[in-house]
Design an enzyme around this catalytic site. Sequence first.
Site, mmCIF file in Angstrom:
data_model
loop_
_atom_site.group_PDB
_atom_site.id
_atom_site.type_symbol
_atom_site.label_atom_id
_atom_site.label_comp_id
_atom_site.label_asym_id
_atom_site.label_seq_id
_atom_site.Cartn_x
_atom_site.Cartn_y
_atom_site.Cartn_z
ATOM 1 N N THR A 1 -23.649 -1.731 -9.881
ATOM 2 C CA THR A 1 -24.288 -2.043 -11.167
ATOM 3 C C THR A 1 -23.279 -3.015 -11.903
ATOM 4 O O THR A 1 -21.965 -3.013 -11.808
ATOM 5 C CB THR A 1 -24.639 -0.633 -11.732
ATOM 6 O OG1 THR A 1 -25.218 -1.231 -13.344
ATOM 7 C CG2 THR A 1 -23.495 0.158 -12.052
ATOM 8 N N GLU B 1 -26.637 4.736 -12.601
ATOM 9 C CA GLU B 1 -25.695 5.796 -12.465
ATOM 10 C C GLU B 1 -26.495 7.057 -12.375
ATOM 11 O O GLU B 1 -25.884 8.196 -12.168
ATOM 12 C CB GLU B 1 -24.727 5.853 -13.611
ATOM 13 C CG GLU B 1 -23.707 4.879 -13.519
ATOM 14 C CD GLU B 1 -24.293 3.300 -14.179
ATOM 15 O OE1 GLU B 1 -25.446 3.217 -14.312
ATOM 16 O OE2 GLU B 1 -23.229 2.675 -14.577
ATOM 17 N N LYS C 1 -30.591 -7.677 -21.285
ATOM 18 C CA LYS C 1 -31.308 -7.179 -19.950
ATOM 19 C C LYS C 1 -32.605 -7.903 -19.988
ATOM 20 O O LYS C 1 -33.353 -7.923 -20.927
ATOM 21 C CB LYS C 1 -31.793 -5.773 -19.739
ATOM 22 C CG LYS C 1 -32.048 -5.344 -18.522
ATOM 23 C CD LYS C 1 -32.090 -3.770 -18.363
ATOM 24 C CE LYS C 1 -31.867 -3.536 -16.990
ATOM 25 N NZ LYS C 1 -32.167 -2.123 -16.624
ATOM 26 N N TRP D 1 -29.361 -7.735 -15.498
ATOM 27 C CA TRP D 1 -28.304 -7.951 -16.478
ATOM 28 C C TRP D 1 -27.694 -8.946 -16.766
ATOM 29 O O TRP D 1 -27.345 -9.944 -15.932
ATOM 30 C CB TRP D 1 -27.301 -7.040 -16.357
ATOM 31 C CG TRP D 1 -27.431 -5.421 -16.402
ATOM 32 C CD1 TRP D 1 -27.500 -4.608 -15.572
ATOM 33 C CD2 TRP D 1 -27.837 -4.731 -17.509
ATOM 34 N NE1 TRP D 1 -28.092 -3.262 -16.019
ATOM 35 C CE2 TRP D 1 -28.257 -3.330 -17.348
ATOM 36 C CE3 TRP D 1 -28.137 -5.128 -19.083
ATOM 37 C CZ2 TRP D 1 -28.790 -2.358 -18.126
ATOM 38 C CZ3 TRP D 1 -28.583 -3.995 -19.915
ATOM 39 C CH2 TRP D 1 -28.748 -2.874 -19.608
HETATM 40 P P1 AMP Z 1 -29.688 -0.287 -14.552
HETATM 41 O O1 AMP Z 1 -28.475 0.541 -14.181
HETATM 42 O O2 AMP Z 1 -29.500 -1.734 -14.307
HETATM 43 O O3 AMP Z 1 -30.932 0.191 -14.095
HETATM 44 O O4 AMP Z 1 -29.886 -0.365 -16.035
HETATM 45 C C1 AMP Z 1 -29.965 0.684 -16.857
HETATM 46 C C2 AMP Z 1 -30.117 0.519 -18.624
HETATM 47 O O5 AMP Z 1 -31.339 -0.324 -18.685
HETATM 48 C C3 AMP Z 1 -30.018 1.525 -19.262
HETATM 49 O O6 AMP Z 1 -28.715 2.041 -19.655
HETATM 50 C C4 AMP Z 1 -30.759 1.056 -20.575
HETATM 51 O O7 AMP Z 1 -29.830 0.243 -21.328
HETATM 52 C C5 AMP Z 1 -31.572 0.075 -19.979
HETATM 53 N N1 AMP Z 1 -32.819 0.758 -19.929
HETATM 54 C C6 AMP Z 1 -33.426 1.494 -18.753
HETATM 55 N N2 AMP Z 1 -34.789 2.383 -19.030
HETATM 56 C C7 AMP Z 1 -35.032 1.964 -20.293
HETATM 57 C C8 AMP Z 1 -36.075 2.288 -21.136
HETATM 58 N N3 AMP Z 1 -36.964 2.896 -20.628
HETATM 59 N N4 AMP Z 1 -35.965 1.717 -22.253
HETATM 60 C C9 AMP Z 1 -34.883 1.023 -22.711
HETATM 61 N N5 AMP Z 1 -33.892 0.743 -22.275
HETATM 62 C C10 AMP Z 1 -33.891 1.094 -20.719
#
Ligand code: AMP
Length: 540
Positions: free
Chosen positions: A185, A328, A439, A444
């Site tokens: 990540t 995570e 995002k 990212w």
């Molecule tokens: P990733 O590890 O790439 O899946 O990204 C995780 C991050 O995406 C989280 O810590 C949030 O910042 C963002 N994220 C994931 N799901 C949501 C959601 N339903 N609403 C807002 N942000 C989200």
Amino acid sequence: MLGLMQDRPLALPHVFHRAEQLFGHKQIVTATADGVQTTTIADWAVRVRRLATALDRLGISSDGRVGTFCWNTAAHLELYMAAPCTGRVLHTLNIRLFPEQLTYIANHAEDEIVFVDRSLLPLLWPHQDKMETVKHFVVIEDGADAEIPDDPRVLDYDRLLAESEPFAGRFHVEDENSAAAMCYTSGTTGNPKGVVYSHRSTVLHSLISLTADAAGLSERDVVMPIVPMFHANAWGLPYGCLLAGSTIVFPGPNMTPKAILELLAAHKVTVTGGVPTIWMGALPLLGDYDLSHLRTLLCGGSAAPKSLSEAYREKLGIPLLHAWGMTETSPIATMSTPRSHHDELTEDQRANSRARQGQSVPLVELRLVDPDTGEEMPWDDEHTGEIHAAGPWIAKEYYRGEGGGAQYTEDGWLRTGDVAAADRYGYLRLVDRTKDLVKSGGEWISSVELENEIMAHPKIAEAAVIAIPHERWVERPLACVVLKPGETLTAEEVIEFLTPRVAKWWLPDAVEFIDEVPKTSVGKFSKKTLRDKFAGYTSS
Ligand code: AMP
């Protein structure tokens, strides 16, 4: 006194054997460039067994990392099972990474073999010489015409399987805490960090997707995971489907709204999941397809806007089912399934609830903590705090303990970098992010790295990058730039300067020139002040 129950490992061989034994007649469908390929779980399972033998024949270490660079396909699902069921570790490589990140990750994980879809070869092969530990590249035919390199390390997947006898007997993984899969990540700065899932965490997480207040996967469901299998195991849907016996439809390489909607309609899909960008893209075409079989449209990875969810409710009769989590957290941590206390709300209040991130799923604990004082915040829907998470499928550290000391608390919780308020039922509403990332379309962009590149310009004194809302990509970068005294520069010149330095999709959508970057009391960039200043700024 000890309980007297059998101590059977919670491990993926159970999921495999259950699927093979009970659901052999069920179908797995994969969309390819040439049409649709359909197989049964019985035939798929034989290929998993052949692949298990092939990994032995190729001399992959007993806990070797098995890289994949693949779309969502039945072959990818073979790897999802064969690697962990033989004690090896599935390592899904994100096909959208920059070459430097890709090679860093493959080297850091010490991938011994990489399986790659033929259509993705042009993205991978130019960097193969920097992948120091990879001994074999196995090309999975997917109807693309990308040239296959003439290199002894390159093997053909189907031939490899044909030449390998199916492994006979039952797979066995002794230690449920051993690694099953890993996924890197992106951090705010520095190198990507490896999250390592165990067999136990994966099995428990898969079970959650079968519960009614989560996706409620059942044998009767037809499930299409649109979220990539290289992104947190496609939210656990593939393993959940095998455990439940659901029919699976994989979208393959064509991720256009039309292709996705055609598959949903043609295969009478009941449950599907993707990031908001997918649902925004599909919205204008909804009327052209019969989607009456759909019962659950999972949406996560970024905030699901209320207007989007309501547009689906209007057109299909079902809103988006909003979920929150991160690599995570395996990733499912919360789901916004409607609760009985919502029954008393007005229609508009219910719509607001659907746009919230929801309540933690069983076995996941959350708390809201003031990042400055460390004080736990009450669940009154007013106080906000950083979400800390704990549970059996939440990471306790990164691979090799690198890159995230500050992200894990002394009492064993994960600091998520997301800031939220919770109502008295623990129903979350994300309001901000402490991590400096943008995002875009589910992937990212590091604001800090982008700032560093911008600040390399000789006329620029300082730059801060923040996220601005975007209709299709949810967020896009806005560069706030401070020029050195007496210098002049246009937004176009800033973009021109950045173009050879970053991936095209990282380029800021807009550049604003400001007098100074606001700072916090300790002299850090105050992104919050900038976000407030540019609130309402949108890009399209
Ligand atoms: P990733 O590890 O790439 O899946 O990204 C995780 C991050 O995406 C989280 O810590 C949030 O910042 C963002 N994220 C994931 N799901 C949501 C959601 N339903 N609403 C807002 N942000 C989200």
